[in-house]
Design a protein around this motif. Structure first.
Motif, mmCIF file in Angstrom:
data_model
loop_
_atom_site.group_PDB
_atom_site.id
_atom_site.type_symbol
_atom_site.label_atom_id
_atom_site.label_comp_id
_atom_site.label_asym_id
_atom_site.label_seq_id
_atom_site.Cartn_x
_atom_site.Cartn_y
_atom_site.Cartn_z
ATOM 1 N N GLN A 100 4.057 2.662 -11.847
ATOM 2 C CA GLN A 100 2.913 2.763 -10.079
ATOM 3 C C GLN A 100 3.948 2.291 -9.008
ATOM 4 O O GLN A 100 3.695 3.118 -8.245
ATOM 5 C CB GLN A 100 1.888 1.572 -10.507
ATOM 6 N N ALA A 101 5.254 1.722 -8.954
ATOM 7 C CA ALA A 101 5.631 1.253 -7.811
ATOM 8 C C ALA A 101 6.490 3.080 -8.064
ATOM 9 O O ALA A 101 6.554 3.336 -6.511
ATOM 10 C CB ALA A 101 6.830 1.099 -8.399
ATOM 11 N N LEU A 104 3.838 5.480 -5.981
ATOM 12 C CA LEU A 104 3.863 4.840 -4.295
ATOM 13 C C LEU A 104 4.894 5.130 -3.711
ATOM 14 O O LEU A 104 4.615 6.260 -2.220
ATOM 15 C CB LEU A 104 3.874 2.903 -4.106
ATOM 16 N N CYS A 167 4.412 -8.502 -6.610
ATOM 17 C CA CYS A 167 3.636 -8.182 -6.057
ATOM 18 C C CYS A 167 3.893 -8.258 -4.893
ATOM 19 O O CYS A 167 4.077 -7.744 -3.461
ATOM 20 C CB CYS A 167 2.783 -9.443 -6.063
ATOM 21 N N GLU A 170 5.134 -4.682 -3.591
ATOM 22 C CA GLU A 170 3.939 -3.325 -3.160
ATOM 23 C C GLU A 170 3.452 -3.548 -2.144
ATOM 24 O O GLU A 170 2.851 -2.981 -1.325
ATOM 25 C CB GLU A 170 2.757 -3.679 -4.075
ATOM 26 N N SER A 174 3.408 -0.852 0.738
ATOM 27 C CA SER A 174 1.856 -0.869 1.526
ATOM 28 C C SER A 174 1.892 -1.425 2.408
ATOM 29 O O SER A 174 0.865 -0.978 3.547
ATOM 30 C CB SER A 174 0.450 -2.074 0.680
ATOM 31 N N ASN A 206 -5.087 0.575 1.049
ATOM 32 C CA ASN A 206 -3.123 -0.367 0.628
ATOM 33 C C ASN A 206 -3.767 -1.599 0.720
ATOM 34 O O ASN A 206 -3.418 -2.875 0.346
ATOM 35 C CB ASN A 206 -2.548 0.117 1.712
ATOM 36 N N ILE A 209 -5.520 -3.147 -2.352
ATOM 37 C CA ILE A 209 -3.835 -3.010 -3.303
ATOM 38 C C ILE A 209 -3.652 -4.597 -3.261
ATOM 39 O O ILE A 209 -3.182 -4.680 -3.917
ATOM 40 C CB ILE A 209 -2.917 -2.186 -3.237
ATOM 41 N N ASP A 213 -3.272 -7.614 -5.767
ATOM 42 C CA ASP A 213 -2.231 -7.782 -5.846
ATOM 43 C C ASP A 213 -2.198 -9.405 -5.978
ATOM 44 O O ASP A 213 -1.815 -10.539 -6.743
ATOM 45 C CB ASP A 213 -1.218 -7.785 -5.705
ATOM 46 N N TYR A 236 -4.121 -2.226 -12.172
ATOM 47 C CA TYR A 236 -3.304 -1.254 -12.117
ATOM 48 C C TYR A 236 -4.272 0.037 -12.416
ATOM 49 O O TYR A 236 -3.645 1.134 -11.973
ATOM 50 C CB TYR A 236 -2.501 -1.274 -13.162
ATOM 51 N N LYS A 239 -5.676 1.020 -8.856
ATOM 52 C CA LYS A 239 -4.917 1.045 -8.489
ATOM 53 C C LYS A 239 -4.331 2.834 -8.752
ATOM 54 O O LYS A 239 -4.238 3.178 -7.397
ATOM 55 C CB LYS A 239 -3.582 -0.179 -8.687
ATOM 56 N N GLU A 243 -4.546 5.058 -5.866
ATOM 57 C CA GLU A 243 -3.577 6.197 -5.481
ATOM 58 C C GLU A 243 -3.776 7.909 -5.696
ATOM 59 O O GLU A 243 -2.576 8.626 -5.185
ATOM 60 C CB GLU A 243 -1.899 5.842 -6.323
#
Length: 283
Positions: A100-101, A104, A167, A170, A174, A206, A209, A213, A236, A239, A243
């Protein structure tokens, strides 16, 4: 909904609280539903199956959220060997969190043209993956199979460290989107209502998100281990769906700015808004 801090760390959920069982079952059910829906949307929306954005989004769903969710069903209800549920959980966690990172990161160059910034973000993701995934994995297997209080204590500490670390990661990414989106909007005419609407949507996504977290961190530090781990799968999955929906809005917003470079290297593996210069790529 209080549960012993160790409950669920070693083996199944042994409590008798039906509210907790119902809660984490609902979380996992929603996570699986979101993942299956997202898989359909991904293959229906991408014209070509390539690129970091496509693969990070797909793998974080298929090899991330899905095995992560299934692993907790198997583990907490004790319907499969412990080694299988722990291994599924570990693999799913890798792809879900770091994947997921990367989702982003894959769209970061749309709003940030500074290669130094994007390179540092990528380096942060790689370093965090190594220093947070590896020790947590060792302690996960140790706490479940050695079943020593030392291993369990070490795992509970590392669990908080890794969750806090990811966290913060993110929050940073974000935060970059939020700051840059605001800057882009300030360059556009205030009368441009479509752009302002998109800006508010991006800020809200954002911000959401970050809020999700924070909720995970709260459950972690309150020692609701079973709730936190299953809520994480649902969070997730949400999220990732957010995304998926945010990219076209970013492209529309940035391309509508008259002063934005026309030779920008846009991703080519996603359907674009009809106002985009790549609208001819739509099926």
């Amino acid at each position: 909904m209080a549960a012993p801090a160790v409950d669920g760390v070693i083996g199944e959920y042994s409590g008798n609280d039906l509210k907790i069982k119902a809660t984490f079952t609902v979380f996992l059910g929603i996570a699986l539903y979101n993942s299956l829906e997202l898989m359909v949307l991904i293959f229906a929306s991408f014209r070509r199956y390539h690129g970091l954005y496509f693969w990070s989004l797909l793998l974080s769903t298929v090899l991330g959220v899905i095995p992560q969710s299934l692993s907790f069903i198997l583990k907490y209800y004790d319907v499969a060997p412990l080694w299988l549920s722990v291994s599924l959980s570990t693999i799913g966690w890798y792809f879900m969190v770091t994947g997921q990172a990367l989702v982003l990161f894959s769209r970061l160059n749309i709003v940030i043209q500074d290669s130094t910034v994007t390179s540092r973000v990528l380096a942060m993701i790689i370093v965090n993956a190594i220093i947070l995934h590896v020790p947590t994995t060792v302690l996960t297997y140790g706490s479940n199979f050695v079943q020593s209080s030392v291993w369990v204590h070490g795992y509970t500490i590392m669990e908080r460290i890794e969750l806090t670390g990811f966290c913060l990661q993110e929050f940073i990414i974000s935060g970059l989107y939020i700051a840059k989106t605001i800057k882009i909007i300030r360059l556009s005419p205030l009368s441009n209502k479509p752009n302002r609407k998109i800006m508010y949507q991006l800020l809200a996504i954002n911000a959401l998100i970050i809020i999700m977290d924070i909720i995970l961190l709260v459950f972690e530090y309150l020692n609701y281990f079973v709730i936190q781990t299953t809520l994480k799968s649902m969070v997730y999955s949400i999220k990732l769906k957010l995304e998926f929906g945010v990219l076209s809005r970013l492209v529309f917003l940035v391309q509508s700015q008259h002063d934005w470079p026309q030779n920008h290297d846009w991703p080519e593996d996603h359907h674009w808004p009809r106002s985009s210069k790549k609208s001819e790529d739509l099926l």
